[in-house]
Design a protein around this motif. Structure first.
Motif, PDB file in Angstrom:
ATOM      1  N   ASP A  76       0.867  -1.179   0.000  1.00  0.00           N
ATOM      2  CA  ASP A  76       0.000   0.000   0.000  1.00  0.00           C
ATOM      3  C   ASP A  76       0.901   1.226   0.000  1.00  0.00           C
ATOM      4  N   PRO A  85      -6.673   3.386  -1.426  1.00  0.00           N
ATOM      5  CA  PRO A  85      -5.292   2.894  -1.393  1.00  0.00           C
ATOM      6  C   PRO A  85      -4.704   2.747  -2.789  1.00  0.00           C
ATOM      7  N   LEU A  87      -2.419   0.491  -4.502  1.00  0.00           N
ATOM      8  CA  LEU A  87      -1.852  -0.834  -4.283  1.00  0.00           C
ATOM      9  C   LEU A  87      -0.899  -1.235  -5.403  1.00  0.00           C
TER      10      LEU A  87
END
Length: 838
Positions: A76, A85, A87
């Motif tokens: 993250d 987030p 990712l």
């Protein structure tokens, strides 16, 4: 590869109502999968392609995969503006994961001095696969789910070999906020019986649509400027790994098929090595073979190019990698009628998955060749830098530390070494001040990237560009800069860059002064006025207590304020720190020039600004201004949608901005806006809004038009003929009158301007009404046709005219382009803060 085409049986997939899809529709044939790895349907609750996946569901599945598979780790890297987030999955063999940092360090050594001793035969190749940087091009992120599943669960010697030889950085969604916005639209307008009629609401997003991020930026233009949090996360990952191949999965018009690079050969940037394009072409053979196998049409070497390094598919090309653009004809919903028949969402996903996997196949098969290319790229770049007569570049602004800092910040994000200036010095007639300037050695690893950032270019092989043709950063920032033949003036290398701290020189019982040069002075002025304090601006220069003050100096008297002297001092300290400016305490109003009590000091009034948004307004332009007000200057900007304009009380505002628009307002709305201006409001129009304002009698202007005759142009050449007259984005030099309030805070008499319109305003007959005027030879960098260049010469990009008790202000150029055109942001702020002075 010239327009490689194959016969089609399954081109547009499922032809009627949505049928139940299973994984076998998408995944490669004759592959078994580990039953312990969760399928997408088991986590999402539906099969991929039935719905447009929302980002929260996407993130949930990626986390589930990482938990279940020893082939995947998940990172993250931060949050979007809407706190989603960012990712990144790292996918490789379990054995590679155990020594991943060692693999990364060895890979980075390929880019450094001494790389010739490295053996690439057993070195994994690094591939970064990025999906859906445009949120409403969602087949990419939906395909990322399948790609991740396949890489986590597939069994057999082929996948084992791939994972042993490859480190895959899978970025499942480059634009979480945009994807969430679009998926909501597509899903909430989906019928149970899928309707392919293109008139259906499902295919017509409301403004601004899901393409952009929270502030309506096209993030696929921000790889080089790195102004947005999403960009900053992925650029950090890029430089951490220096991937060999980077894929960028997009969508295009629904009547198109599928595109993969290379693009138009004549529109490749000259800094990109020829071998890069040859390798791209070789990789393309793997895409062609894979798409042939599933019966999909495709093309290459048309429409798209590799010129602007701020795009995802081009940025790797100047960093020793190979960028690959994929463009899939878009279903935009779940099932759509096109010129080629019914196009379904699952089919678009299948093509994206197919080419994501064909990229990995190419990487595996071309591994040592591509690793060798990366090593040679940087070795050759070092050789070029050694031969370069310019050993360094210095840039700065002796009056504006903040603006200079922000360019240095970009360089640091790209891992470019910069040095402080040892002491003040002058070079090429320009003064560079310690703390306000930086030196960039040219002989360093990223020397070609440095060239791309600083270059000025005015000659081109082609006259068509998919995006801008110029982006020279010192011009964008309006910074003094020059080449240096040595590093004599370079001080210490900067390891931890930080902005200059603002301060107040002391407590005063009389007045405080600060010049308007620093980038964040509008933020300071807004804080002061919002607090209810009195502030004035000086129209002319003066000297006080041994210090010279320029046009636009701000004066805050101590007496007759709502704060006492101690409170005012404390508050101004807060202003100085947050705005990175120096505020000087003075003890007398006697000066050399205008005294502080002079009528040449005009009172400032708090700006109350609204902006038109909605259908017909260019969301990019509106978003740039929203971002500028909100994130840079902490100023409120009320966004009034055209649909709500009739009910809006404009009397709450003293400034109204009309961003780039062709359609403007209807007749009744026009009259309402005109009456507001006549009653004392300031209306600011940008780019093509200039035409609308002129045509609807808001402002009288004389516009110049280019009349280009199509002589000896064939029917086939007609698009190139007209395309050559487009100013897609170039930089031009203007003379400025620094005494005019719109130019307060500029220290030089010339200003680089970014332009991407063909709106040419003839100069006013009174020279003082032309505070910004293009020079006789204005082109600094970029492409413009000879005909348009002739028209542009000595025209004016700014005009202001009275309308009743108010005024109408127009800018033909975008002063806020893509959040990195720091050098002209102040023009808009000056038009707002000093609206009563001109």
């Amino acid at each position: 590869m010239k327009k490689i085409l194959s016969l089609l049986f399954l081109f547009f997939g499922i032809a009627q109502a949505q049928e139940k899809i299973n994984l076998s529709y998408y995944l490669p044939d004759n592959v078994t999968y580990d039953q312990n790895i969760p399928t997408p349907e088991s986590v999402l609750g539906f099969q991929v392609g039935k719905w447009h996946v929302t980002h929260d569901k996407l993130a949930e599945y990626m986390k589930a995969l990482a938990k279940a598979s020893d082939r995947i780790t998940i990172e993250d890297r931060g949050n979007t503006f809407e706190d989603r987030p960012l990712l990144l999955l790292t996918i490789t063999s379990p054995q590679n994961h155990q020594r991943l940092e060692s693999i990364r360090q060895d890979h980075i050594k390929l880019t450094e001095t001494g790389s010739n001793s490295l053996n690439v035969n057993n070195m994994p190749i690094v591939v970064y696969e990025g999906f859906s940087i445009h949120g409403n091009e969602s087949s990419g992120s939906n395909a990322a789910i399948l790609a991740a599943y396949h890489l986590a669960a597939a069994q057999g010697p082929q996948i084992d070999e791939l994972l042993n030889d490859t480190v895959i950085l899978l970025d499942p969604c480059l634009n979480p906020d945009g994807l969430q916005r679009f998926s909501y639209w597509a899903n909430t307008n989906k019928s149970e019986n899928l309707n392919p009629d293109t008139n259906d609401r499902e295919f017509h997003e409301v403004w601004p649509g899901g393409r952009t991020n929270h502030y309506w930026f096209d993030m696929n233009r921000d790889w080089l400027p790195v102004q947005l949090p999403e960009s900053r996360a992925r650029i950090e990952s890029f430089h951490k790994w220096m991937p060999n191949i980077l894929t960028d999965h997009h969508e295009m018009g629904s009547n198109s098929t599928f595109f993969f690079q290379p693009g138009v050969p004549s529109r490749t940037h000259p800094l990109t090595p020829k071998l890069n394009q040859e390798l791209t072409k070789e990789i393309a053979q793997f895409h062609a073979k894979a798409l042939d196998k599933i019966g999909s049409l495709y093309y290459s070497e048309e429409n798209f190019d590799d010129f602007y390094y701020g795009k995802g598919s081009t940025f790797p090309d100047v960093n020793g990698g190979i960028g690959i653009l994929f463009e899939q004809g878009s279903s935009r919903g779940h099932k759509r009628m096109t010129e080629n028949g019914i196009l379904t969402f699952p089919f678009t996903i299948k093509n994206q998955l197919t080419t994501a996997l064909s990229t990995l196949e190419a990487a595996k098969n071309m591994r040592t060749k591509i690793l060798g290319y990366q090593r040679d790229f940087f070795a050759n770049a070092r050789g070029e830098a050694n031969r370069n007569r310019a050993k360094a570049i210095v840039f700065g602004d002796e009056k504006d530390a903040a603006k200079t800092y922000h360019l240095a910040e970009i360089l640091k994000r790209h891992q470019i070494d910069i040095h402080e200036v040892k002491s003040d010095f002058t070079s090429n007639g320009k003064r560079f001040k310690k703390g306000y300037s930086y030196i960039v050695p040219t002989n360093q690893k990223n020397s070609r990237l440095i060239n791309a950032i600083f270059e000025k270019r005015t000659s081109f092989q082609d006259s068509l560009f998919y995006d801008i043709s110029a982006w020279s950063f010192p011009l964008a920032f309006n910074l003094d800069h020059t080449n240096l033949s040595s590093l004599t003036n370079a001080g210490n290398k900067i390891e931890n860059l930080s902005p200059r701290t603002g301060s107040v020189s002391g407590k005063s019982t009389y007045a405080y002064l600060f010049e308007w040069h620093e980038y964040y002075t509008p933020k300071a002025a807004n804080m002061i006025l919002k607090k209810g304090l009195r502030a004035k601006v000086g129209r002319t220069p003066f000297e006080l207590q041994g210090k010279k003050y320029d046009y636009g100096t701000i004066m805050i008297p101590v007496q007759n304020q709502k704060l006492d002297a101690d409170q005012l001092y404390a508050f101004l300290q807060k202003v100085a720190r947050s705005s990175h400016i120096d505020i000087t305490a003075v003890s007398t109003g006697v000066t050399k020039g205008i005294d502080l009590g002079s009528n040449d000091f005009e009172a400032l009034r708090l700006p109350k600004v609204a902006m038109l948004v909605g259908s017909g307004v260019t969301s990019y332009d509106a978003g740039e201004m929203w971002h500028l007000f909100d994130t840079r200057y902490d100023m409120n900007l009320t966004k009034i949608d055209k649909n709500n304009f009739n009910g809006a009380n404009l009397d709450k505002y003293n400034v109204f901005i009309l961003p780039n628009t062709w359609s403007g307002l209807n007749k009744g709305q026009q009259e309402k806006l005109k009456k507001w201006v006549q009653n004392g409001g300031t209306l600011i129009g940008y780019r093509n809004a200039v035409n609308w304002l002129k045509n609807n009698d808001f402002i009288k202007l004389k516009l110049k038009e280019t009349d280009v005759k199509a002589k000896n142009v064939t029917f086939e050449q007609r698009n190139k003929h007209f395309g050559a007259q487009v100013i897609g984005g170039a930089i031009f030099e203007a003379n400025i009158d620094r005494s005019h309030p719109v130019n307060f805070g500029y220290k030089n008499n010339k200003l680089p301007m970014f332009r991407n319109t063909t709106v040419f305003i003839a100069a006013d007959s009174s020279s003082y009404n032309n505070p910004i005027r293009y020079t006789k030879n204005p082109l600094l960098s970029g492409y413009i046709s000879e005909e348009n260049l002739e028209q542009l010469k000595e025209t004016v990009p700014f005009q202001s005219k009275r309308l009743g008790r108010g005024k109408v202000v127009v800018f033909t150029d975008n002063t806020n382009f893509r959040a990195f055109w720091y050098g002209t942001n102040k023009l808009l702020m000056n038009a707002i803060f000093f609206r009563e002075l001109y």
